[in-house]
Write an enzyme that holds these catalytic residues in place. Structure first.
Site, mmCIF file in Angstrom:
data_model
loop_
_atom_site.group_PDB
_atom_site.id
_atom_site.type_symbol
_atom_site.label_atom_id
_atom_site.label_comp_id
_atom_site.label_asym_id
_atom_site.label_seq_id
_atom_site.Cartn_x
_atom_site.Cartn_y
_atom_site.Cartn_z
ATOM 1 N N TRP A 70 8.380 -0.039 0.860
ATOM 2 C CA TRP A 70 7.101 0.474 0.471
ATOM 3 C C TRP A 70 6.535 -0.367 -0.769
ATOM 4 O O TRP A 70 5.345 -0.550 -0.842
ATOM 5 C CB TRP A 70 7.506 1.909 -0.305
ATOM 6 C CG TRP A 70 6.408 2.641 -0.857
ATOM 7 C CD1 TRP A 70 5.515 3.355 -0.088
ATOM 8 C CD2 TRP A 70 6.078 2.642 -2.169
ATOM 9 N NE1 TRP A 70 4.476 3.695 -1.140
ATOM 10 C CE2 TRP A 70 4.886 3.391 -2.241
ATOM 11 C CE3 TRP A 70 6.479 1.991 -3.339
ATOM 12 C CZ2 TRP A 70 4.365 3.387 -3.542
ATOM 13 C CZ3 TRP A 70 5.827 2.066 -4.594
ATOM 14 C CH2 TRP A 70 4.824 2.746 -4.683
ATOM 15 N N HIS A 71 7.598 -1.031 -1.225
ATOM 16 C CA HIS A 71 7.115 -1.877 -2.563
ATOM 17 C C HIS A 71 6.389 -3.018 -2.074
ATOM 18 O O HIS A 71 5.387 -3.537 -2.909
ATOM 19 C CB HIS A 71 8.236 -2.200 -3.613
ATOM 20 C CG HIS A 71 8.564 -1.072 -4.349
ATOM 21 N ND1 HIS A 71 9.504 -0.349 -4.001
ATOM 22 C CD2 HIS A 71 8.279 -0.738 -5.761
ATOM 23 C CE1 HIS A 71 9.856 0.556 -5.166
ATOM 24 N NE2 HIS A 71 8.883 0.219 -5.987
ATOM 25 N N GLY A 72 6.668 -3.645 -0.939
ATOM 26 C CA GLY A 72 5.845 -4.686 -0.526
ATOM 27 C C GLY A 72 6.529 -5.273 0.846
ATOM 28 O O GLY A 72 7.629 -4.826 1.098
ATOM 29 N N PHE A 115 1.456 -2.940 -4.889
ATOM 30 C CA PHE A 115 2.255 -1.948 -3.721
ATOM 31 C C PHE A 115 1.221 -1.153 -3.305
ATOM 32 O O PHE A 115 1.679 -0.598 -2.438
ATOM 33 C CB PHE A 115 3.307 -1.397 -4.739
ATOM 34 C CG PHE A 115 4.206 -2.475 -5.547
ATOM 35 C CD1 PHE A 115 4.465 -3.856 -5.057
ATOM 36 C CD2 PHE A 115 4.587 -2.116 -6.853
ATOM 37 C CE1 PHE A 115 5.284 -4.777 -5.372
ATOM 38 C CE2 PHE A 115 5.502 -3.079 -7.622
ATOM 39 C CZ PHE A 115 5.817 -4.507 -6.873
ATOM 40 N N GLY A 164 12.182 2.731 0.970
ATOM 41 C CA GLY A 164 11.709 2.475 -0.471
ATOM 42 C C GLY A 164 11.535 1.229 -0.853
ATOM 43 O O GLY A 164 10.536 0.998 -1.524
#
Lengths: 357, 467
Positions: free
Chosen positions: B321-323, B467, B318
């Site tokens: 996924w943001h960066g 993102f 997770g």
């Protein structure tokens, strides 16, 4: 029928809500919105000046106030009755000084604390530079006949061929009034204390400027940078600066011209405290040429740095902006006032060559 | 095209007028699809191809799944979808990250691998997860296959949620697309109200706080500990207002057009545990991760240790996924560890009947973990993050300590705390602004004037666009 009545109620509610919100924002706007510069042509000074009797209130940085007096001059409010100004400061928004309280502007501090009665007035024109000062220097004696010294506050942007000067006016430094579209509307709204309407119009226009309908990608042009002084272009720079100073001296006629370097240090950049400005080399070249022309130069950078080293206080920056950024704050104005007092208290430096280093 | 820009307001007004004028659901959807692709192309038309590719792949996979019941073939189709979607996402978002990470090991062996100059397509993480959720749900036979390519394309590319979520499930949006959605004054009002609230959060809170946090994170080396704390708190407020503001605007717009999205935030900073926080923060992502990652990994069905591992894997991915940076991974890891500890201690964050002190303790612990984790999330490097911490904890390793108390932060942060607390409490009805109250239009118009007159200067794209 019932439907009509309900619709009318809803419409009434929304219209009243709209009206009330306008009233509220009108009141709030009167309290906390910056007031505009208002202009008028002065026949004796032969230029557009800040309208006498108006004030500039600035909320973007420091919630300050500048008062424009007779002939658009600043600082007259602190000159004792019966005395006349002998010094005139010229500059852009730094000298206009709308970011600090009226009594905390450097020229008012100067007038308050100078002991030899060499009182000063100031002319600050936000966003303008040399051509305006030069034009004004020719006509100031028409209204302030005792003024014998002109102090020009200049920074890198003012002394570069592709700086503001070049963008607004040709290199011959010929004054041209800046077009001020919708000035009458602005004045009208100002007088009606409905300045928020002007702000709304301005922001709507800014928002309109962003509009494009064609899909991207959008290619952005990188800003033009100034060339550093090197052996190839040094002569061209020297010629330009010599022309600038000669024009200043010619505009001043027999009066003294002093140049104050307004570039401000230190500042915070990329996680460190920078004690030099980016184009220090250019500025040093200009100072050299000015001194070769026997013009005194007050390099405020030294005073700013000395004060910072002593107290840790930045000469720029407010609670709404960043430390070391924007316009001069109260500390910066105090430093400049002290520097000017020191310079003008020392009679020998006024008549001598070179000036304060 | 940012939601808070005038061009978008014009665009959206035009869409609403057309929606009202077109009576056929079929043509309405064509118009919405065209508008959505225009919206995406406005940023960069070249990436419309990627959106189309993702749409076609998952539509075809869905059709394939409809026509086969053989497990091997269904698995193969699912793998095709996963490889295609995650492949595109991996290339555009993570290629350089992996290359840079590998260089540390490869360069000592004499290998030098160049990174590529890749532009990250806006919203790719969101629409990739959205299309994947469709395929996985079809594979699991949880939803019906969509037979209309235009409906499916609109589901993937529907402009309110296209670039920064919320991640809308096919089971929620596709059925709504099939029916004619009447535009009503009531729905329009509800949507408009939420849109204005969201925009206010973005323009008046997030953008102003960004001016503080950007400066502090960029110059922490010379700033005082108090200033750094203010900057970190400003970022804590900024990221919430930015993202939840965007979500509110998206949900509000969809509602004005007759479509319903689920809420994406529920006052997460009132949480008294991390477990509760993740039920209130970016709900569409956390539920996606739960349904499509945590549960398939085994969830809590395979023993205690495996549960902890699953939590960690889910949170770390997770974070990724943001960066594409190790700081994001670390951020996910911090949350993962905290969640594991809470599971171990049996903390679920429910505070009914607990003493005020206990509640406060739970809230304080949660906020401290969240705030400290945001430092990693926002910092460019680990060195920066440690630097920020050393300032916050007054470790004397820095020479300069410039104290700067930002007026923006001083005004906005306490206001935000009060609004957030009331919004998350039983008094939330204070903010509801009922349609039939005289003051509702007055407040909404006043919010609009305030946004126009006092918006922060400078360009502030939505944080979650990256993102």
């Amino acid at each position: 029928m019932l439907y009509d009545s309900r619709l009318k109620k809803i419409l009434l509610r929304w219209c009243c809500g709209f009206g009330l919100s306008i009233v509220l924002i009108w009141l709030v706007g009167t309290l906390v919105l910056s007031l505009p510069d208002l202009w008028q042509f002065d026949t004796q000074l032969n230029i557009m000046i800040h309208a006498p009797g108006t004030a500039q209130i600035e909320w973007q940085e420091g919630a300050g106030r500048t008062q424009f007096n007779a002939h658009g001059a600043q600082g007259l409010e602190t000159i004792p009755a019966g005395s006349t100004p002998q010094v005139c400061f010229f500059g852009d928004s730094y000298v206009q000084a709308g970011q600090v309280a009226l009594g905390k502007n450097f020229y008012n501090l100067y007038n308050r604390d100078i002991t030899n009665q060499r009182y000063a007035i100031a002319y600050g024109f936000s966003g303008r530079d040399c051509p305006v000062y030069f034009e004004l220097m020719k006509t100031i004696p028409n209204v302030f006949s005792q003024v014998d010294t002109y102090v020009l506050f200049l920074g890198v942007d003012d002394i570069l061929p592709n700086g503001i000067t070049q963008k607004l006016d040709p290199p011959e430094f010929v004054y041209k009034p800046r077009p001020r579209p919708l000035h009458d509307l602005r004045k009208c709204l100002y007088e009606a204390k409905a300045n928020f309407l002007w702000e709304l119009l301005k922001r709507s226009k800014d928002a309109m400027d962003d509009i494009r309908f064609r899909p991207g990608p959008v290619h952005q042009r990188s800003p033009r940078s100034n060339q550093p002084v090197n052996s190839e272009n040094k002569h061209a720079y020297d010629v330009f600066w010599k022309t600038l100073i000669d024009t200043a001296l010619a505009s001043a006629e027999q009066r003294r011209v002093v140049i104050a370097i307004k570039e401000t240090v230190p500042r915070i950049e990329a996680g460190s405290i920078k004690r030099t400005i980016t184009n220090a080399q250019i500025l040093d070249g200009f100072i050299r040429v000015a001194r070769e022309c026997n013009v005194d130069v007050i390099d405020l950078r030294n005073d700013f740095l000395a004060h910072f080293d002593e107290t840790g206080e930045f000469p720029k920056g407010f609670a709404w902006t960043y430390p070391g950024a924007g316009h001069w704050n109260q500390t910066g104005h105090r430093i400049i006032a002290d520097s000017m007092i020191e310079y003008f208290s020392d009679n020998s430096s006024i008549t001598g060559d070179g000036g304060k280093q | 095209m940012l939601f808070s820009k005038l061009i978008f307001i014009i665009f959206f007004a035009a869409v609403l007028v057309l929606l009202a004028a077109i009576r056929s659901n079929r043509y309405r959807k064509f118009m919405l699809l065209a508008a959505s692709y225009y919206f995406y192309a406005y940023w960069d038309w070249r990436f419309c191809g990627l959106l189309l590719f993702s749409t076609l792949v998952d539509f075809c996979v869905g059709q394939g799944l409809k026509h086969t019941s053989r497990i091997a073939q269904r698995k193969l189709l699912l793998v095709i979808s996963l490889v295609a979607n995650l492949g595109v996402l991996g290339f555009f978002k993570y290629f350089n990250f992996f290359i840079e990470s590998m260089q540390t090991f490869l360069e000592p062996c004499g290998f030098h691998v160049q990174t590529l100059n890749i532009i990250l397509p806006v919203g790719i993480s969101f629409y990739t997860f959205q299309t994947l959720s469709y395929t996985i749900d079809v594979y699991r036979k949880k939803i019906q296959v969509c037979d209309n390519i235009f409906d499916f394309a609109l589901y993937v590319g529907f402009f309110p949620q296209l670039v920064a979520g919320p991640i809308v499930r096919a089971s929620s949006l596709l059925p709504q697309l099939r029916e004619y959605r009447r535009l009503t004054a009531e729905r329009f009002f509800l949507g408009f109200r939420q849109f204005i609230f969201g925009m206010f959060k973005k323009v008046m809170f997030a953008d102003h706080l960004a001016l503080v946090s950007d400066y502090v994170f960029g110059n922490f080396e010379v700033l005082d500990g108090v200033t750094v704390w203010i900057g970190v708190l400003a970022y804590t407020g900024q990221i919430y207002c930015d993202f939840s503001g965007y979500s509110d605007m998206a949900i509000g717009m969809a509602r004005m057009m007759g479509y319903d999205f689920d809420e994406n935030f529920d006052h997460p900073y009132t949480s008294t545990s991390l477990t509760m926080f993740w039920k209130k923060w970016h709900i569409s992502l956390s539920s996606w991760l739960r349904d499509y990652l945590y549960i398939p990994l085994g969830g809590n069905r395979k023993g205690t240790v495996r549960t902890y591992i699953n939590v960690m894997v889910t949170m770390v991915l997770g974070g990724l996924w943001h960066g594409a940076a190790w700081t994001f991974v670390f951020w996910g890891g911090i949350h993962g560890i905290a969640l594991v500890i809470e599971k171990r201690l049996g903390v679920d964050g429910r505070m009914e009947g607990k003493s005020p002190l206990r509640r406060f303790g739970g809230w304080l612990y949660t906020m401290l973990v969240v705030i400290f984790a945001w430092v990693f999330f926002r910092s460019q490097t680990f060195a920066d993050a440690w630097g920020i911490f050393s300032k916050m904890l007054y470790v004397p390793v820095w020479n300069e300590n410039v104290l700067w108390i930002s007026a923006r932060a001083v005004i906005i942060l306490p206001l935000l705390v009060v609004i957030h607390y009331i919004g998350g409490s039983q008094y939330r009805k204070w903010f509801q602004l009922p349609a039939d109250k005289w003051y509702t239009p007055f407040i909404l118009f006043t919010l609009i004037w305030i946004m126009i007159l006092f918006r922060a200067r400078g360009f502030h794209p939505f944080v979650y666009f990256q993102f």
